[in-house]
Scaffold this motif. Structure first.
Motif, PDB file in Angstrom:
ATOM      1  N   UNK A 151       8.986 136.692  68.474  1.00 25.58           N
ATOM      2  CA  UNK A 151      10.150 137.427  68.982  1.00 25.58           C
ATOM      3  C   UNK A 151      11.243 137.466  67.915  1.00 25.58           C
ATOM      4  N   UNK A 152      11.805 138.654  67.634  1.00 30.98           N
ATOM      5  CA  UNK A 152      12.811 138.765  66.559  1.00 30.98           C
ATOM      6  C   UNK A 152      14.091 137.997  66.875  1.00 30.98           C
ATOM      7  N   UNK A 153      14.621 137.322  65.890  1.00 33.64           N
ATOM      8  CA  UNK A 153      15.841 136.540  66.092  1.00 33.64           C
ATOM      9  C   UNK A 153      17.062 137.420  66.349  1.00 33.64           C
ATOM     10  N   UNK A 154      16.958 138.685  65.975  1.00 34.13           N
ATOM     11  CA  UNK A 154      18.069 139.593  66.286  1.00 34.13           C
ATOM     12  C   UNK A 154      17.802 140.370  67.582  1.00 34.13           C
ATOM     13  N   UNK A 155      16.725 140.021  68.286  1.00 38.75           N
ATOM     14  CA  UNK A 155      16.415 140.672  69.559  1.00 38.75           C
ATOM     15  C   UNK A 155      17.307 140.151  70.667  1.00 38.75           C
ATOM     16  N   UNK A 156      17.312 140.878  71.781  1.00 33.67           N
ATOM     17  CA  UNK A 156      18.164 140.501  72.902  1.00 33.67           C
ATOM     18  C   UNK A 156      17.638 139.232  73.566  1.00 33.67           C
ATOM     19  N   UNK A 157      18.524 138.264  73.785  1.00 34.60           N
ATOM     20  CA  UNK A 157      18.225 137.030  74.494  1.00 34.60           C
ATOM     21  C   UNK A 157      19.338 136.811  75.505  1.00 34.60           C
ATOM     22  N   UNK A 158      18.979 136.634  76.765  1.00 36.67           N
ATOM     23  CA  UNK A 158      19.979 136.400  77.809  1.00 36.67           C
ATOM     24  C   UNK A 158      20.083 134.903  78.067  1.00 36.67           C
ATOM     25  N   UNK A 159      21.312 134.384  78.064  1.00 35.11           N
ATOM     26  CA  UNK A 159      21.531 132.961  78.342  1.00 35.11           C
ATOM     27  C   UNK A 159      22.538 132.860  79.483  1.00 35.11           C
ATOM     28  N   UNK A 160      22.116 132.275  80.612  1.00 33.48           N
ATOM     29  CA  UNK A 160      23.004 132.042  81.749  1.00 33.48           C
ATOM     30  C   UNK A 160      23.434 130.578  81.769  1.00 33.48           C
ATOM     31  N   UNK A 161      24.745 130.367  81.883  1.00 34.70           N
ATOM     32  CA  UNK A 161      25.298 129.018  82.021  1.00 34.70           C
ATOM     33  C   UNK A 161      25.806 128.866  83.448  1.00 34.70           C
ATOM     34  N   UNK A 162      25.262 127.898  84.195  1.00 34.61           N
ATOM     35  CA  UNK A 162      25.566 127.744  85.617  1.00 34.61           C
ATOM     36  C   UNK A 162      26.691 126.742  85.883  1.00 34.61           C
ATOM     37  N   UNK A 163      27.312 126.217  84.826  1.00 31.56           N
ATOM     38  CA  UNK A 163      28.303 125.149  84.997  1.00 31.56           C
ATOM     39  C   UNK A 163      29.590 125.663  85.643  1.00 31.56           C
ATOM     40  N   UNK A 164      30.151 124.860  86.537  1.00 32.55           N
ATOM     41  CA  UNK A 164      31.471 125.156  87.098  1.00 32.55           C
ATOM     42  C   UNK A 164      32.577 124.564  86.229  1.00 32.55           C
TER      43      UNK A 164
END
Length: 494
Positions: free
Chosen positions: A52-65
């Motif tokens: 997977x290309x390092x400049x490709x789209x990656x989604x990161x969700x942070x669930x912290x309050x």
């Protein structure tokens, strides 16, 4: 509070600085605890691998309050003083609040370090205190911007959610909005503090969105492949082991009512259960730590052996987790409907481009649109909100003593309580032995039977003696303990 602590790592094959990292089997969905600065890069490198290309789209969700800052590359979070060492439920925290609080939190940390000769006192979840010499301090936002230097396609989205109950309906929509326009092979990474309940819940949501993409995109494509049995690929045909206890299968009364209320409700529950199992422990086919459905049943078994104060807390947790499970099934039904609507919503001029030789339409995942929000879907079925609120506590919290056994004990107590006391205790334990025969041998079973014996003895005490013992318990002279009650009954003292 320091995010990391001794024994935070629960899984094999750790990635340094990224606690409890794992991939959900069958999906490009990954789960972890809050990484260090180095852990972010290690995690992203692992997810990209060699393909997977390092400049490709990656989604990161942070669930912290909680707002986060990094001191010397290690994550710290702001916690109320009375929430150290436990999961902090901070109410309806929004992404904007969380992001705005971070610079303020960093100012507080900087001021405390200045007042203490450049050192900052921190405490971890085990209430272990230490003093750290501050060499570098950054907000989480600054850390993410730094990660984008090597991974420019990274999209970081905060979705603050509570620990036990379901995410808010709007939280489901925030995740869907973020994922709309991504392809089926876009990696999704989700974190909370440790990689436990919140992150696992969001991973289930992400996997269900991937299922929506697969259902809407590939149904027509798969049908063109000779010899493929479509029935084998359908997630809604999933069957759990019928030998499992009904609670472990998620057959709660309120869930049964939900399934009956939904179009294809059984199929929605089956698909949701399959995804939950994939996100669970190795025992159910996953790689994770928490099994969201079976954890409810396990907590219910523990409930029987707790004292009253612990039971009150655990009861709320069980109801919250049923609420979460209910909403995951409801969201699955929404995603299944959305897949049907997405296929139907393709413009006529586009159908020609997307139609395969067999006449079926195959829509690329990144072109799929959701025709309505999850909030709207629930608005169309408003009774389902009331159903979960009134029904999530509809469980048998105590086992019913068989009427014949109860009548026998009441008769022995009424005839001559003190003379029959030995037989009463014998018969109570004989009844307990039969009632708890489904529980495996061990301390849990012993405590459950002992607690049952204590409560049953209180239940059958003759009236004058019953009032006397209840008064002693209320005055805290004794507790609801079998031997203390027996002592008060026979010798007049605990």
């Amino acid at each position: 509070m320091a995010d990391h602590f001794a024994n935070i790592q629960k899984l094999p094959d750790p990635i340094a600085g990224c606690p409890n990292f794992r991939r959900v089997p069958g999906y490009k969905v990954y789960c972890c605890g809050q990484p260090t600065i180095a852990g972010f890069e290690a995690c992203l490198t692992k997810v990209c691998g060699d393909t997977y290309p390092k400049d490709g789209k990656i989604i990161w969700f942070n669930l912290r309050q909680e707002p986060s800052v990094y001191v010397n590359g290690e994550p710290l979070c702001a916690r109320p003083a009375n929430k150290i060492g436990e999961y902090a439920e901070l109410g309806n925290i929004t992404r904007d609040q969380n992001k705005a609080d971070e610079p303020e939190f960093m100012k507080v940390c900087e001021n405390r370090a200045k007042e203490n000769g450049g050192k900052l006192k921190v405490v971890d979840i085990n209430k272990v205190e230490k003093e750290v010499e501050v060499k570098e301090m950054k907000t989480l936002s600054e850390v993410i911007e730094g990660a984008k230097a090597k991974f420019p396609g990274l999209v970081h989205m905060r979705v603050p959610v509570c620990n036990s109950a379901a995410p808010l309906e709007n939280d489901f929509d925030i995740m869907c909005d973020t994922l709309t326009g991504t392809s089926i092979n876009t990696p999704i990474i989700i974190n909370d503090q440790v990689g436990l309940s919140r992150a696992t819940t969001a991973c289930v949501i992400a996997c269900l969105f991937k299922e929506f993409q697969i259902n809407a995109s590939f149904e027509g494509l798969v049908e063109t492949v000779p010899g493929v049995n479509l029935d084998l690929l359908k997630m809604d045909r999933y069957k759990m082991d019928p030998a499992k206890d009904p609670l472990f299968r998620g057959e709660f009364e309120v869930v049964k009512e939900l399934v009956a209320s939904l179009k294809d409700g059984d199929a929605a529950k089956n698909e949701c259960d399959k995804v939950i199992d994939k996100n669970g422990t190795p025992k159910t086919g996953g790689t994770g730590i928490k099994q969201l459905r079976e954890n409810i049943a396990e907590s219910k078994l523990s409930y029987e052996i707790m004292d009253d104060a612990a039971q009150a807390f655990l009861k709320m947790k069980i109801m919250d987790n049923i609420h979460k499970y209910y909403y995951l099934i409801l969201f699955t039904a929404y995603m299944r409907e959305a897949a049907d609507l997405a296929r139907e919503a393709v413009a006529d001029e586009k159908k020609g481009e997307l139609t395969l030789a067999g006449g079926r339409c195959a829509i690329p995942g990144d072109q799929l649109k959701l025709s309505k929000k999850f909030v709207q879907f629930v608005d169309e079925n408003p009774k389902l909100r009331d159903l979960v609120e009134t029904g999530k506590g509809n469980l048998q919290w105590e086992r019913d003593i068989p009427q014949a056994a109860l009548s026998n004990l009441e008769n022995l107590a009424a005839t001559d309580f003190k003379a029959n006391l030995g037989k009463i205790i014998h018969d109570i334990y004989q009844t307990a032995h039969l009632m708890f025969s489904d529980m495996p041998q061990g301390d849990h079973k012993k405590r459950a039977k002992y607690r049952f014996a204590s409560k049953t003895l209180m239940r059958i005490l003759p009236q004058p003696l019953s009032k006397e013992i209840e008064a002693k318990i209320e005055q805290k002279a004794i507790t609801l303990d079998l031997y203390e009650i027996l002592g008060a009954c026979t010798w007049g003292q605990a």
